[in-house]
Design a protein around this motif. Structure first.
Motif, short mmCIF file in Angstrom:
data_model
loop_
_atom_site.label_atom_id
_atom_site.label_comp_id
_atom_site.label_asym_id
_atom_site.label_seq_id
_atom_site.Cartn_x
_atom_site.Cartn_y
_atom_site.Cartn_z
N ASP A 222 0.95 -1.12 -0.41
CA ASP A 222 0.10 -0.26 -0.27
C ASP A 222 0.51 1.35 0.04
O ASP A 222 1.73 1.10 0.65
CB ASP A 222 -1.16 0.00 1.30
CG ASP A 222 -1.85 -0.95 1.80
OD1 ASP A 222 -2.46 -1.77 0.07
OD2 ASP A 222 -1.56 -1.91 2.06
N ALA B 271 0.65 5.08 1.23
CA ALA B 271 -0.31 5.26 2.46
C ALA B 271 0.33 7.18 2.81
O ALA B 271 1.38 7.22 3.01
CB ALA B 271 -0.59 4.82 3.59
N TYR C 294 -5.15 10.04 11.02
CA TYR C 294 -5.21 8.44 10.48
C TYR C 294 -4.16 8.56 8.37
O TYR C 294 -3.88 9.49 8.83
CB TYR C 294 -6.51 7.65 9.71
CG TYR C 294 -6.97 8.37 9.51
CD1 TYR C 294 -6.66 8.63 7.91
CD2 TYR C 294 -7.91 9.08 10.46
CE1 TYR C 294 -8.09 9.81 7.21
CE2 TYR C 294 -8.54 10.48 9.28
CZ TYR C 294 -8.76 10.52 8.24
OH TYR C 294 -9.26 11.69 7.05
N VAL D 263 -4.86 4.79 2.86
CA VAL D 263 -4.14 3.81 1.71
C VAL D 263 -4.66 4.55 0.48
O VAL D 263 -5.83 4.59 -0.36
CB VAL D 263 -4.81 2.37 1.91
CG1 VAL D 263 -4.31 1.76 0.38
CG2 VAL D 263 -4.47 2.50 2.79
N ARG E 39 -8.15 -7.37 3.83
CA ARG E 39 -8.70 -6.50 4.15
C ARG E 39 -9.55 -5.83 3.49
O ARG E 39 -9.70 -6.41 2.62
CB ARG E 39 -7.21 -5.60 4.13
CG ARG E 39 -7.22 -4.37 4.75
CD ARG E 39 -5.96 -3.58 4.43
NE ARG E 39 -6.63 -3.16 3.15
CZ ARG E 39 -5.55 -2.29 1.85
NH1 ARG E 39 -4.45 -2.79 2.33
NH2 ARG E 39 -5.89 -2.23 0.80
N VAL F 67 -6.01 3.72 8.13
CA VAL F 67 -5.38 2.74 8.42
C VAL F 67 -4.86 3.34 9.42
O VAL F 67 -4.61 5.05 9.92
CB VAL F 67 -4.06 2.51 7.76
CG1 VAL F 67 -2.80 1.57 7.78
CG2 VAL F 67 -4.17 1.73 6.30
N ASN F 68 -4.71 2.28 11.23
CA ASN F 68 -4.63 3.63 11.86
C ASN F 68 -2.73 4.47 11.94
O ASN F 68 -2.07 3.89 11.31
CB ASN F 68 -4.29 2.14 12.97
CG ASN F 68 -3.47 2.66 14.67
OD1 ASN F 68 -2.84 2.28 14.97
ND2 ASN F 68 -4.26 3.62 15.03
N SER G 140 -0.04 1.06 13.09
CA SER G 140 0.40 0.80 11.24
C SER G 140 2.19 0.67 11.18
O SER G 140 2.78 1.42 12.19
CB SER G 140 -0.37 1.04 11.31
OG SER G 140 0.20 2.68 9.73
N ARG H 68 4.89 -3.01 12.83
CA ARG H 68 3.49 -2.82 13.71
C ARG H 68 3.65 -2.97 14.79
O ARG H 68 4.70 -3.45 14.94
CB ARG H 68 2.69 -4.11 13.50
CG ARG H 68 1.48 -3.69 12.75
CD ARG H 68 0.61 -5.20 12.12
NE ARG H 68 -0.51 -4.91 11.14
CZ ARG H 68 -1.88 -5.46 11.32
NH1 ARG H 68 -1.88 -6.82 11.90
NH2 ARG H 68 -3.07 -5.05 9.95
N GLY I 45 -4.77 -5.11 13.77
CA GLY I 45 -5.64 -4.18 12.89
C GLY I 45 -6.97 -4.25 13.67
O GLY I 45 -7.23 -4.36 14.26
N TYR J 188 -11.09 1.63 11.17
CA TYR J 188 -10.44 3.26 11.60
C TYR J 188 -12.50 3.43 12.38
O TYR J 188 -13.49 3.12 12.44
CB TYR J 188 -10.85 3.85 10.75
CG TYR J 188 -11.05 5.55 11.37
CD1 TYR J 188 -9.67 6.05 11.76
CD2 TYR J 188 -11.70 6.68 11.40
CE1 TYR J 188 -9.46 7.38 12.63
CE2 TYR J 188 -11.60 7.44 11.80
CZ TYR J 188 -10.61 8.30 12.88
OH TYR J 188 -10.89 9.40 13.01
N ASN K 57 2.37 -5.95 2.69
CA ASN K 57 1.39 -6.60 4.22
C ASN K 57 1.42 -8.80 3.54
O ASN K 57 1.78 -8.56 2.49
CB ASN K 57 -0.20 -6.29 4.00
CG ASN K 57 0.16 -4.45 4.15
OD1 ASN K 57 -0.28 -4.11 5.36
ND2 ASN K 57 -0.47 -3.76 2.36
#
Length: 293
Positions: free
Chosen positions: A104, A106, A114, A117, A131, A138-139, A143, A197, A203, A206, A235
């Protein structure tokens, strides 16, 4: 889609357009023939078609062929985010072909709690990753993508974003803050050259309950000209590979893709218009993050 054949005439037309793009002073038919390797009759048909579509013009002054300004109109409506996604997509596709697991791109915007992506190779990967597709949130603090981004920022800006996350809606950020290890993970990312992570983050969407998605991830920042653009991750299912195996096999390719995206941004000169740019940390800290073995 790989079984679908390409249209050779379209490919040849783009060869001509690229040849003319490299020659803003224009080109004669003989010069285009030499550069593209196409025959004279083929070139004449292509040029006639491109002129009819207002993609190419022939100057009445010197009779040289040039790309038309009308080509710019085809991309005029693209937002800065779409331009970045367009730049990154070939690099994500190439990375997925090498690694097979999805990646991804991001980005972060202003004081969001956040990461977003912007582009992903999720659908290109032959491996299933649990996902939601599309431009998901995404956090930020837990993340790998968020940690890589934070690790590339100045300390003052990082503290501001942590405070924004503290006041935000995502409960995952609150859990990471409560653990008290964010700064340690940022420094660790700089030391080892990639972000992972947070241990307590497994996981969850949001502002949604935590759930174990069975994934792990590593990420690196995308930086160009002392500006942080975003981050790029890989990932994978943590039962398939250990972090050590993933890093040993694919961290160089991940870094190369991040550098490639930065180089493409430079080539196209689109940096000033990109969303969410932030000043990068000190050069020695950034060099450590991007170049650590």
């Amino acid at each position: 889609m790989e079984s679908v054949k390409t249209i050779r005439a379209v490919e040849r037309a783009f060869e001509v357009l690229r040849a003319l793009q490299a020659r803003p002073q224009g080109a004669t038919l003989i010069e285009l023939k030499s550069v593209t390797g196409l025959s004279g009759p083929t070139l004449l048909r292509l040029l006639k078609t491109l002129i009819a579509q207002q993609a190419v013009r022939r100057s009445p002054m010197d009779q040289r062929y040039r790309n038309s300004i009308q080509l710019q109109g085809l991309t005029r409506g693209m937002t800065p985010s779409e331009r970045l996604a367009d730049v990154a997509a070939p690099w994500l596709d190439s990375l997925c072909q090498q690694v097979e697991w999805p990646s991804d791109l991001a980005i972060h915007d202003r004081d969001d709690d956040y990461m977003t992506v912007l582009e992903s190779s999720l659908r290109q990967s032959r491996f299933y990753v649990r996902r939601a597709p599309g431009r998901v949130r995404v956090n930020l603090l837990g993340s790998a993508a968020g940690t890589a981004y934070l690790a590339a920022l100045t300390e003052s800006r990082r503290r501001e974003l942590v405070e924004c996350a503290r006041l935000g809606r995502d409960p995952h950020n609150a859990a990471v803050i409560a653990s008290g290890d964010l700064e340690r993970r940022v420094q660790e990312a700089r030391r080892i050259g990639y972000a992972r992570r947070a241990r307590q983050y497994r996981g969850g969407g949001y502002n949604k309950p935590a759930r174990d998605d069975a994934l792990h991830a590593i990420a690196v920042p995308i930086v160009h000209a002392d500006w942080v653009v975003g981050s790029l991750n890989i990932n994978w299912n943590r039962r398939a590979l250990s972090e050590r195996e993933m890093v040993a096999r694919h961290l160089p390719a991940l870094r190369a893709a991040a550098r490639g995206i930065g180089a493409s941004i430079a080539d196209l000169g689109i940096l000033p218009e990109l969303p969410g740019l932030e000043a990068a940390c000190a050069p020695e800290e950034l060099a450590q993050l991007c170049n650590s073995p």
